[in-house]
Design a protein around this motif. Sequence first.
Motif, PDB file in Angstrom:
ATOM      1  N   ASP A 206       0.479  -1.000  -0.028  1.00 29.08           N
ATOM      2  CA  ASP A 206      -0.241  -0.250  -0.157  1.00 29.08           C
ATOM      3  C   ASP A 206       0.804   1.328  -0.129  1.00 29.08           C
ATOM      4  O   ASP A 206       0.257   2.431  -0.289  1.00 29.08           O
ATOM      5  CB  ASP A 206      -0.811   0.030   0.927  1.00 29.08           C
ATOM      6  N   PHE A 207       2.294   0.909   0.271  1.00 27.78           N
ATOM      7  CA  PHE A 207       2.756   2.754   0.368  1.00 27.78           C
ATOM      8  C   PHE A 207       4.082   2.277  -0.918  1.00 27.78           C
ATOM      9  O   PHE A 207       4.826   0.904  -0.515  1.00 27.78           O
ATOM     10  CB  PHE A 207       3.458   2.926   1.659  1.00 27.78           C
ATOM     11  N   SER A 208       5.078   3.421  -0.353  1.00 28.98           N
ATOM     12  CA  SER A 208       6.672   3.332  -1.076  1.00 28.98           C
ATOM     13  C   SER A 208       7.356   4.523  -0.664  1.00 28.98           C
ATOM     14  O   SER A 208       6.757   5.894  -0.252  1.00 28.98           O
ATOM     15  CB  SER A 208       5.823   3.346  -2.782  1.00 28.98           C
ATOM     16  N   ILE A 209       8.632   4.521  -0.797  1.00 31.32           N
ATOM     17  CA  ILE A 209       9.131   4.928  -0.357  1.00 31.32           C
ATOM     18  C   ILE A 209      10.059   6.110  -2.392  1.00 31.32           C
ATOM     19  O   ILE A 209       9.771   5.838  -2.798  1.00 31.32           O
ATOM     20  CB  ILE A 209      10.405   5.458   0.580  1.00 31.32           C
ATOM     21  N   THR A 210       9.940   7.471  -2.488  1.00 32.58           N
ATOM     22  CA  THR A 210      10.414   8.136  -3.717  1.00 32.58           C
ATOM     23  C   THR A 210      11.094   8.909  -3.265  1.00 32.58           C
ATOM     24  O   THR A 210      11.042   9.312  -2.417  1.00 32.58           O
ATOM     25  CB  THR A 210       9.146   8.190  -4.306  1.00 32.58           C
ATOM     26  N   GLY A 211      11.976   9.345  -4.571  1.00 33.18           N
ATOM     27  CA  GLY A 211      12.272  10.330  -3.714  1.00 33.18           C
ATOM     28  C   GLY A 211      14.177   9.633  -3.784  1.00 33.18           C
ATOM     29  O   GLY A 211      15.354  10.508  -3.065  1.00 33.18           O
ATOM     30  N   ILE A 212      14.259   8.587  -4.132  1.00 33.62           N
ATOM     31  CA  ILE A 212      15.774   8.035  -3.766  1.00 33.62           C
ATOM     32  C   ILE A 212      15.699   7.248  -4.861  1.00 33.62           C
ATOM     33  O   ILE A 212      15.232   6.774  -5.680  1.00 33.62           O
ATOM     34  CB  ILE A 212      15.628   6.658  -2.460  1.00 33.62           C
ATOM     35  N   SER A 213      17.139   6.859  -4.893  1.00 35.08           N
ATOM     36  CA  SER A 213      17.579   5.610  -5.686  1.00 35.08           C
ATOM     37  C   SER A 213      17.579   4.362  -5.173  1.00 35.08           C
ATOM     38  O   SER A 213      16.695   4.336  -4.236  1.00 35.08           O
ATOM     39  CB  SER A 213      19.710   6.497  -5.826  1.00 35.08           C
ATOM     40  N   SER A 214      18.039   3.974  -5.541  1.00 35.65           N
ATOM     41  CA  SER A 214      17.362   1.864  -5.619  1.00 35.65           C
ATOM     42  C   SER A 214      17.356   1.885  -3.749  1.00 35.65           C
ATOM     43  O   SER A 214      16.767   0.960  -3.119  1.00 35.65           O
ATOM     44  CB  SER A 214      17.953   1.216  -6.197  1.00 35.65           C
ATOM     45  N   SER A 215      18.426   2.397  -3.339  1.00 33.92           N
ATOM     46  CA  SER A 215      18.805   2.432  -2.221  1.00 33.92           C
ATOM     47  C   SER A 215      20.185   3.483  -1.700  1.00 33.92           C
ATOM     48  O   SER A 215      20.829   4.004  -2.464  1.00 33.92           O
ATOM     49  CB  SER A 215      20.251   1.629  -1.988  1.00 33.92           C
ATOM     50  N   GLU A 216      19.706   4.223  -1.042  1.00 33.03           N
ATOM     51  CA  GLU A 216      20.103   4.675  -0.283  1.00 33.03           C
ATOM     52  C   GLU A 216      21.010   4.929   1.438  1.00 33.03           C
ATOM     53  O   GLU A 216      19.396   4.238   1.806  1.00 33.03           O
ATOM     54  CB  GLU A 216      19.521   6.616  -0.151  1.00 33.03           C
ATOM     55  N   SER A 217      21.953   5.643   1.838  1.00 30.91           N
ATOM     56  CA  SER A 217      21.919   5.003   3.045  1.00 30.91           C
ATOM     57  C   SER A 217      22.596   6.541   3.978  1.00 30.91           C
ATOM     58  O   SER A 217      23.181   7.427   2.761  1.00 30.91           O
ATOM     59  CB  SER A 217      23.202   4.246   3.553  1.00 30.91           C
ATOM     60  N   ILE A 218      21.910   5.973   5.757  1.00 29.45           N
ATOM     61  CA  ILE A 218      22.666   7.182   5.934  1.00 29.45           C
ATOM     62  C   ILE A 218      23.257   6.713   6.918  1.00 29.45           C
ATOM     63  O   ILE A 218      22.844   5.808   7.902  1.00 29.45           O
ATOM     64  CB  ILE A 218      21.159   8.121   6.542  1.00 29.45           C
ATOM     65  N   PHE A 219      24.577   7.311   7.412  1.00 33.36           N
ATOM     66  CA  PHE A 219      25.359   7.259   8.362  1.00 33.36           C
ATOM     67  C   PHE A 219      25.583   8.387  10.195  1.00 33.36           C
ATOM     68  O   PHE A 219      25.528   9.614   9.237  1.00 33.36           O
ATOM     69  CB  PHE A 219      26.822   6.446   7.646  1.00 33.36           C
ATOM     70  N   TYR A 220      25.651   6.758  10.897  1.00 32.44           N
ATOM     71  CA  TYR A 220      25.814   7.860  11.697  1.00 32.44           C
ATOM     72  C   TYR A 220      26.708   7.861  13.124  1.00 32.44           C
ATOM     73  O   TYR A 220      26.582   6.369  13.173  1.00 32.44           O
ATOM     74  CB  TYR A 220      24.407   7.733  12.448  1.00 32.44           C
ATOM     75  N   PHE A 221      27.308   8.725  13.183  1.00 30.77           N
ATOM     76  CA  PHE A 221      28.733   8.551  14.474  1.00 30.77           C
ATOM     77  C   PHE A 221      28.473   8.707  15.325  1.00 30.77           C
ATOM     78  O   PHE A 221      28.742   9.677  16.071  1.00 30.77           O
ATOM     79  CB  PHE A 221      29.916   9.169  13.162  1.00 30.77           C
ATOM     80  N   PRO A 222      28.870   7.666  16.932  1.00 33.16           N
ATOM     81  CA  PRO A 222      28.731   8.028  17.895  1.00 33.16           C
ATOM     82  C   PRO A 222      29.205   9.136  19.063  1.00 33.16           C
ATOM     83  O   PRO A 222      29.723  10.241  18.850  1.00 33.16           O
ATOM     84  CB  PRO A 222      28.669   6.824  18.752  1.00 33.16           C
ATOM     85  N   HIS A 223      30.962   9.015  18.168  1.00 28.21           N
ATOM     86  CA  HIS A 223      31.899   9.682  18.453  1.00 28.21           C
ATOM     87  C   HIS A 223      31.851  11.324  18.221  1.00 28.21           C
ATOM     88  O   HIS A 223      32.173  11.875  19.355  1.00 28.21           O
ATOM     89  CB  HIS A 223      33.575   9.562  18.438  1.00 28.21           C
ATOM     90  N   THR A 224      31.629  11.978  17.026  1.00 29.81           N
ATOM     91  CA  THR A 224      31.271  12.941  15.957  1.00 29.81           C
ATOM     92  C   THR A 224      29.724  13.590  16.293  1.00 29.81           C
ATOM     93  O   THR A 224      29.555  14.590  15.785  1.00 29.81           O
ATOM     94  CB  THR A 224      31.812  13.337  15.301  1.00 29.81           C
ATOM     95  N   SER A 225      29.030  12.681  16.062  1.00 28.28           N
ATOM     96  CA  SER A 225      27.652  13.035  15.944  1.00 28.28           C
ATOM     97  C   SER A 225      27.427  13.823  14.381  1.00 28.28           C
ATOM     98  O   SER A 225      26.604  14.345  14.499  1.00 28.28           O
ATOM     99  CB  SER A 225      27.322  14.802  17.313  1.00 28.28           C
ATOM    100  N   GLU A 226      28.346  13.592  13.642  1.00 32.45           N
ATOM    101  CA  GLU A 226      27.880  13.846  12.529  1.00 32.45           C
ATOM    102  C   GLU A 226      26.945  12.732  11.817  1.00 32.45           C
ATOM    103  O   GLU A 226      27.101  11.540  12.072  1.00 32.45           O
ATOM    104  CB  GLU A 226      29.046  13.279  11.368  1.00 32.45           C
ATOM    105  N   ILE A 227      26.774  12.868  10.154  1.00 28.58           N
ATOM    106  CA  ILE A 227      25.645  11.971  10.283  1.00 28.58           C
ATOM    107  C   ILE A 227      25.754  12.588   8.696  1.00 28.58           C
ATOM    108  O   ILE A 227      26.662  13.553   8.139  1.00 28.58           O
ATOM    109  CB  ILE A 227      24.559  13.393  10.106  1.00 28.58           C
ATOM    110  N   CYS A 228      26.639  11.338   7.728  1.00 33.16           N
ATOM    111  CA  CYS A 228      26.844  11.349   6.510  1.00 33.16           C
ATOM    112  C   CYS A 228      25.884  10.022   5.687  1.00 33.16           C
ATOM    113  O   CYS A 228      25.176  10.086   5.837  1.00 33.16           O
ATOM    114  CB  CYS A 228      27.921  10.578   6.275  1.00 33.16           C
ATOM    115  N   PHE A 229      26.590  10.807   4.618  1.00 37.92           N
ATOM    116  CA  PHE A 229      24.909  10.454   3.347  1.00 37.92           C
ATOM    117  C   PHE A 229      25.897   9.475   1.896  1.00 37.92           C
ATOM    118  O   PHE A 229      27.400   9.744   2.087  1.00 37.92           O
ATOM    119  CB  PHE A 229      23.895  11.543   2.254  1.00 37.92           C
ATOM    120  N   ASP A 230      25.333   8.645   2.531  1.00 37.63           N
ATOM    121  CA  ASP A 230      25.341   7.735   1.242  1.00 37.63           C
ATOM    122  C   ASP A 230      27.059   6.570   1.227  1.00 37.63           C
ATOM    123  O   ASP A 230      27.156   5.718   0.220  1.00 37.63           O
ATOM    124  CB  ASP A 230      25.549   7.832  -0.526  1.00 37.63           C
TER     125      ASP A 230
END
Length: 155
Positions: free
Chosen positions: A103-127
Amino acid sequence: MKSHPRAFTLIELIICVAIVAILSVALVLNFRSSILKAKFDDKVIQIVHLLEQARSYSLTNFLINDVEPADYYLVSLTGAGLTLYAYGPTLDFTLERVALETDFSITGISSSESIFYFPHTSEICFDTPDCSSTDKELTFKVVDSTGMYSKSITV
């Protein structure tokens, strides 16, 4: 003159039945729409919760199995849903998953996107985990199968 008891005519009965039928159809259609809206809202809340959970794990450096902290947390987005993983030197652990039904889908992304969360720096990176991507945010849309409901989510 003899008086007959008053009764409804056949035409009056047919009109009443037609009005009741029209109102019943309208009620059923409105009810189905309300159910779809509630399911959609629930799925969006689950997705936002998973993203908030990843951020929370990162900020608190959550211990996996009460023993090992993760080097980073990964949220993998696909058209089928989101999955939250924890990675470390000896760690490859699935923490949470939000699956999208048909019944639902996610659009606006390539076949697979990634979000990385780093504990030590509180940094967020994509891909990529080396933060080489220049993207500062990721926006995707959750859409229901009828196209009536959609919600954009920005990370």
